[in-house]
Write a protein that holds these residues in place. Structure first.
Motif, PDB file in Angstrom:
ATOM      1  N   LYS A 145      37.989  36.064  38.545  1.00  0.00           N
ATOM      2  CA  LYS A 145      36.869  35.923  39.473  1.00  0.00           C
ATOM      3  C   LYS A 145      35.826  37.025  39.290  1.00  0.00           C
ATOM      4  O   LYS A 145      34.698  36.912  39.776  1.00  0.00           O
ATOM      5  CB  LYS A 145      37.380  35.925  40.909  1.00  0.00           C
ATOM      6  N   LYS A 146      36.224  38.116  38.620  1.00  0.00           N
ATOM      7  CA  LYS A 146      35.297  39.212  38.349  1.00  0.00           C
ATOM      8  C   LYS A 146      35.569  39.770  36.969  1.00  0.00           C
ATOM      9  O   LYS A 146      36.690  39.716  36.480  1.00  0.00           O
ATOM     10  CB  LYS A 146      35.473  40.342  39.385  1.00  0.00           C
ATOM     11  N   GLU A 167      32.099  44.612  36.357  1.00  0.00           N
ATOM     12  CA  GLU A 167      31.585  44.331  37.697  1.00  0.00           C
ATOM     13  C   GLU A 167      32.382  45.103  38.746  1.00  0.00           C
ATOM     14  O   GLU A 167      31.815  45.670  39.687  1.00  0.00           O
ATOM     15  CB  GLU A 167      31.649  42.835  37.990  1.00  0.00           C
ATOM     16  N   LEU A 168      33.714  45.109  38.566  1.00  0.00           N
ATOM     17  CA  LEU A 168      34.559  45.820  39.517  1.00  0.00           C
ATOM     18  C   LEU A 168      34.357  47.325  39.411  1.00  0.00           C
ATOM     19  O   LEU A 168      34.340  48.036  40.413  1.00  0.00           O
ATOM     20  CB  LEU A 168      36.035  45.470  39.287  1.00  0.00           C
ATOM     21  N   GLU A 180      31.225  48.092  41.297  1.00  0.00           N
ATOM     22  CA  GLU A 180      31.411  47.906  42.729  1.00  0.00           C
ATOM     23  C   GLU A 180      32.201  49.055  43.345  1.00  0.00           C
ATOM     24  O   GLU A 180      31.895  49.515  44.448  1.00  0.00           O
ATOM     25  CB  GLU A 180      32.130  46.582  42.984  1.00  0.00           C
TER      26      GLU A 180
END
Length: 213
Positions: free
Chosen positions: A185-186, A190-191, A194
């Motif tokens: 999902k990621k 991206e993580l 974040e």
């Protein structure tokens, strides 16, 4: 024109509620409708501006003519030169910054017809911002000095090995976030962005999770 509110605390141990409540109350009192009816937040250090939601606001949401509202100048940043650079960016791009602790920033100078009064208020604004930015940097330098002294004292007592370098979050907390990567999902980058993690830190956690540590 959009009104966008932003609040930051340095760690997850510090609550965001007070700042959110202060921003919300001010906007309600002055009939200001916030963009998306929310306050954007980060729980990251104020030493730099590498924060996921702040970057999103700056790169994707704020446009010329918009207004960015913060409670205090150090909620924006605590490094004097970096903070002043960000403020120059906003000014150059037609974005007004309102700081609730600095009353003169709450006045829309562009609407003033008296050019002398406008110039005087702009001068006062610049002086106050410079002063508050300096104070914020002094505070962070004092805290870092105390931390360094504390570490040196622990090392001198032979206690540092018992403490080591603290984690920025627990493995359980990271595992909850990392599950989104495992589920596709990621993306890892991206993580990382974040969570505000560097690549080496991210993969150190990842390896520990996958080894069952």
């Amino acid at each position: 024109m959009k009104y966008v509110a932003y609040h930051r605390t340095s760690t997850k141990d510090q609550h965001l509620d007070r700042g959110i409540a202060e921003l919300t109350k001010y906007c309600k009192t002055h009939n200001i409708q916030l963009y998306k009816s929310k306050v954007y937040t980060d729980q990251r250090t104020g030493k730099d501006f590498d924060r996921p939601r702040y970057i999103m606001l700056k790169e994707e949401i704020l446009e010329s003519g918009d207004v960015l509202i913060v409670t205090e100048l150090d909620r924006l940043g605590r490094n004097k030169e970096a903070t002043l650079k960000e403020l120059r960016f906003f000014k150059d791009n037609g974005i007004r910054v309102m700081v609730l602790e600095l009353p003169t920033t709450l006045i829309d100078l562009s609407a003033m017809e008296n050019s002398m009064a406008r110039m005087m208020l702009e001068t006062i604004n610049n002086m106050m911002i410079e002063l508050y930015a300096s104070m914020a940097q002094v505070e962070i330098e004092k805290r870092e000095k105390r931390q360094r002294e504390g570490i040196e004292q622990k090392k001198a007592r032979g206690e540092w090995d018992d403490y080591g370098r603290p984690r920025i979050m627990s493995l359980d907390e990271f595992s909850t976030h990392y599950r989104l990567v495992q589920q596709g999902k990621k993306k890892p980058f991206e993580l990382m962005r974040e969570l505000g993690m560097t690549k080496p830190t991210f993969y150190r956690y990842k390896n520990q999770i996958e080894k069952g540590c």
